[in-house]
Scaffold this active site. Structure first.
Site, PDB file in Angstrom:
ATOM      1  N   ARG A  56       0.845  -1.204   0.000  1.00 39.07           N
ATOM      2  CA  ARG A  56       0.000   0.000   0.000  1.00 39.07           C
ATOM      3  C   ARG A  56       0.880   1.255   0.000  1.00 39.07           C
ATOM      4  NH1 ARG A  56      -2.775  -3.556  -0.332  1.00 39.07           N
ATOM      5  NH2 ARG A  56      -2.884  -2.736  -2.420  1.00 39.07           N
ATOM      6  N   VAL A  88      -5.779   6.519   5.453  1.00 40.33           N
ATOM      7  CA  VAL A  88      -4.426   6.417   6.004  1.00 40.33           C
ATOM      8  C   VAL A  88      -3.404   6.980   5.019  1.00 40.33           C
ATOM      9  CG1 VAL A  88      -5.045   4.472   7.485  1.00 40.33           C
ATOM     10  CG2 VAL A  88      -4.142   4.002   5.205  1.00 40.33           C
ATOM     11  N   ASP A  89      -3.875   7.419   3.831  1.00 46.72           N
ATOM     12  CA  ASP A  89      -2.938   8.035   2.883  1.00 46.72           C
ATOM     13  C   ASP A  89      -2.615   9.460   3.346  1.00 46.72           C
ATOM     14  OD1 ASP A  89      -4.771  10.027   1.720  1.00 46.72           O
ATOM     15  OD2 ASP A  89      -5.802   8.339   0.779  1.00 46.72           O
ATOM     16  N   HIS A 104      -7.805   6.609  11.568  1.00 47.98           N
ATOM     17  CA  HIS A 104      -7.385   5.208  11.428  1.00 47.98           C
ATOM     18  C   HIS A 104      -5.883   5.057  11.199  1.00 47.98           C
ATOM     19  CE1 HIS A 104     -11.800   4.176  10.207  1.00 47.98           C
ATOM     20  NE2 HIS A 104     -11.647   4.322  11.503  1.00 47.98           N
ATOM     21  N   THR A 176     -17.530   8.260   2.112  1.00 41.53           N
ATOM     22  CA  THR A 176     -17.470   7.193   3.114  1.00 41.53           C
ATOM     23  C   THR A 176     -18.812   6.481   3.155  1.00 41.53           C
ATOM     24  OG1 THR A 176     -17.272   6.637   5.455  1.00 41.53           O
ATOM     25  CG2 THR A 176     -17.886   8.906   4.959  1.00 41.53           C
ATOM     26  N   SER A 177     -18.773   5.148   3.239  1.00 42.19           N
ATOM     27  CA  SER A 177     -20.024   4.380   3.269  1.00 42.19           C
ATOM     28  C   SER A 177     -20.663   4.428   4.657  1.00 42.19           C
ATOM     29  CB  SER A 177     -19.753   2.932   2.864  1.00 42.19           C
ATOM     30  OG  SER A 177     -18.872   2.327   3.793  1.00 42.19           O
TER      31      SER A 177
HETATM   32  P1  OAD Z   1     -15.798   2.433   1.816  1.00 46.04           P
HETATM   33  O1  OAD Z   1     -15.078   1.671   0.743  1.00 46.04           O
HETATM   34  O2  OAD Z   1     -16.609   1.669   2.786  1.00 46.04           O
HETATM   35  O3  OAD Z   1     -16.771   3.506   1.138  1.00 46.04           O
HETATM   36  C1  OAD Z   1     -16.334   4.303   0.076  1.00 46.04           C
HETATM   37  C2  OAD Z   1     -17.412   5.317  -0.280  1.00 46.04           C
HETATM   38  O4  OAD Z   1     -16.876   6.176  -1.281  1.00 46.04           O
HETATM   39  C3  OAD Z   1     -18.710   4.710  -0.857  1.00 46.04           C
HETATM   40  O5  OAD Z   1     -19.840   5.309  -0.245  1.00 46.04           O
HETATM   41  C4  OAD Z   1     -18.629   5.081  -2.350  1.00 46.04           C
HETATM   42  O6  OAD Z   1     -19.928   5.302  -2.941  1.00 46.04           O
HETATM   43  C5  OAD Z   1     -17.851   6.382  -2.291  1.00 46.04           C
HETATM   44  N1  OAD Z   1     -17.134   6.736  -3.533  1.00 46.04           N
HETATM   45  C6  OAD Z   1     -16.667   5.944  -4.526  1.00 46.04           C
HETATM   46  N2  OAD Z   1     -16.056   6.660  -5.472  1.00 46.04           N
HETATM   47  C7  OAD Z   1     -16.140   7.973  -5.093  1.00 46.04           C
HETATM   48  C8  OAD Z   1     -15.706   9.211  -5.649  1.00 46.04           C
HETATM   49  N3  OAD Z   1     -15.042   9.282  -6.810  1.00 46.04           N
HETATM   50  N4  OAD Z   1     -15.965  10.343  -4.962  1.00 46.04           N
HETATM   51  C9  OAD Z   1     -16.633  10.314  -3.783  1.00 46.04           C
HETATM   52  N5  OAD Z   1     -17.075   9.177  -3.213  1.00 46.04           N
HETATM   53  C10 OAD Z   1     -16.836   8.017  -3.853  1.00 46.04           C
HETATM   54  O7  OAD Z   1     -14.689   3.312   2.551  1.00 46.04           O
HETATM   55  P2  OAD Z   1     -14.728   4.041   3.988  1.00 46.04           P
HETATM   56  O8  OAD Z   1     -16.115   4.441   4.356  1.00 46.04           O
HETATM   57  O9  OAD Z   1     -13.682   5.079   3.968  1.00 46.04           O
HETATM   58  O10 OAD Z   1     -10.507   1.170   7.923  1.00 46.04           O
HETATM   59  O11 OAD Z   1     -14.265   2.863   4.935  1.00 46.04           O
HETATM   60  C11 OAD Z   1     -14.095   3.128   6.302  1.00 46.04           C
HETATM   61  C12 OAD Z   1     -12.984   2.268   6.873  1.00 46.04           C
HETATM   62  O12 OAD Z   1     -13.209   0.907   6.534  1.00 46.04           O
HETATM   63  C13 OAD Z   1     -11.608   2.554   6.300  1.00 46.04           C
HETATM   64  O13 OAD Z   1     -10.978   3.627   6.943  1.00 46.04           O
HETATM   65  C14 OAD Z   1     -10.874   1.268   6.532  1.00 46.04           C
HETATM   66  C15 OAD Z   1     -11.967   0.294   6.157  1.00 46.04           C
HETATM   67  O14 OAD Z   1     -11.931  -0.940   6.773  1.00 46.04           O
HETATM   68  C16 OAD Z   1      -9.406   0.483   8.271  1.00 46.04           C
HETATM   69  O15 OAD Z   1      -8.711  -0.121   7.471  1.00 46.04           O
HETATM   70  C17 OAD Z   1      -9.142   0.476   9.735  1.00 46.04           C
END
Ligand code: OAD
Length: 234
Positions: A56, A88-89, A104, A176-177
């Site tokens: 990564r 984390v980036d 995170h 974020t989802s």
């Molecule tokens: P997710 O992968 O769960 O969600 C990503 C979100 O980004 C979704 O709602 C997509 O619809 C949206 N998305 C996709 N492309 C996009 C774009 N071009 N512009 C804007 N939104 C877009 O990721 P997170 O919610 O960040 O933790 O996940 C939360 C945590 O789960 C992460 O920090 C990580 C993971 O497990 C750890 O690793 C501890």
């Protein structure tokens, strides 16, 4: 100056070429989350986990902030801005944001296996070779590990994040989802007068009573629209 808080997730960095986690083709489809992102996974197979984060980190050196990150940074001209990120980036840093809370952890940092939150043990890895090898030691003599908050671990930065969100005049949630707690619960700490915007091309489950304005676009286009919507805010 009004207080503007961003809460960002993997979608913020998607247009930079970093995979999200839960979209189709996302990282958790390729790697079992419990194997590479839980404390139990690390205890079971530390070599595999080190390899995952070494990869990564190498990927991070080949990507750049996108327009969305840059527009988030540009909001500092008009607002008192804090970025609370689950990512984390280091793309918010590289785009020029100054006040960033990483919920995170940070990919470019390493820490102690014995006490991951000991500030004396947290080090930044060299940019030209950001690799952790088994046998590399933290200051306390234990194995060096990624400075990442894994599932099953506490989230010490949630307290400062709550403080920031509770003072926000405007909260903007991007990419974020809202699946992972305690980060997803931050929306509940806004005060009643806080305006909440959500930038995400897809539907995200949230409490309708929060009165969220959903901009159904990707991060860059969504940030452009947000800039227009906030033009008259001071
Ligand atoms: P997710 O992968 O769960 O969600 C990503 C979100 O980004 C979704 O709602 C997509 O619809 C949206 N998305 C996709 N492309 C996009 C774009 N071009 N512009 C804007 N939104 C877009 O990721 P997170 O919610 O960040 O933790 O996940 C939360 C945590 O789960 C992460 O920090 C990580 C993971 O497990 C750890 O690793 C501890």
């Amino acid at each position: 100056m009004k207080k503007l808080v961003f809460l960002t997730g993997a979608g913020m960095s998607a247009e930079s070429g970093i995979s999200t986690f839960r979209d189709s083709g996302g990282l958790w489809e390729q790697y079992p989350v419990e194997a590479v992102a839980s404390i139990q996974g690390y205890e079971r197979d530390p070599e595999l986990v080190q390899k995952f984060y070494n990869e990564r980190r190498q990927q991070l050196s080949s990507v750049a902030p996108n327009e969305g990150h840059r527009l988030v940074a540009s909001m500092e001209e008009k607002f008192d801005v804090t970025v609370v990120t689950q990512n984390v980036d280091d793309l918010h840093e590289r785009a020029g944001s100054h006040h960033i809370i990483h919920l995170h952890g940070e990919l470019m940092k390493a820490t102690s296996t014995r006490n991951p939150n000991d500030p004396d043990c947290i080090v930044t890895l060299p940019e030209d070779n950001p690799i952790i090898r088994m046998g590399d030691k933290a200051k306390d003599g234990s194995q060096l590990r990624p400075y990442i908050v894994w599932f099953g671990e506490s989230v010490p930065m949630i307290e400062p994040a709550i403080q920031e969100v509770s003072k926000a005049d405007i909260l903007v949630v991007i990419g974020t989802s809202l699946n992972v707690y305690p980060a997803a619960g931050l929306l509940n700490f806004t005060h009643p007068g806080c305006k909440i915007y959500l930038i995400d091309p897809k539907d995200v489950p949230y409490d309708p009573s929060l009165g969220i304005h959903h901009i159904m676009k990707g991060a860059s286009e969504g940030m452009k629209e947000l800039c227009r919507l906030l033009e008259n805010e001071k």
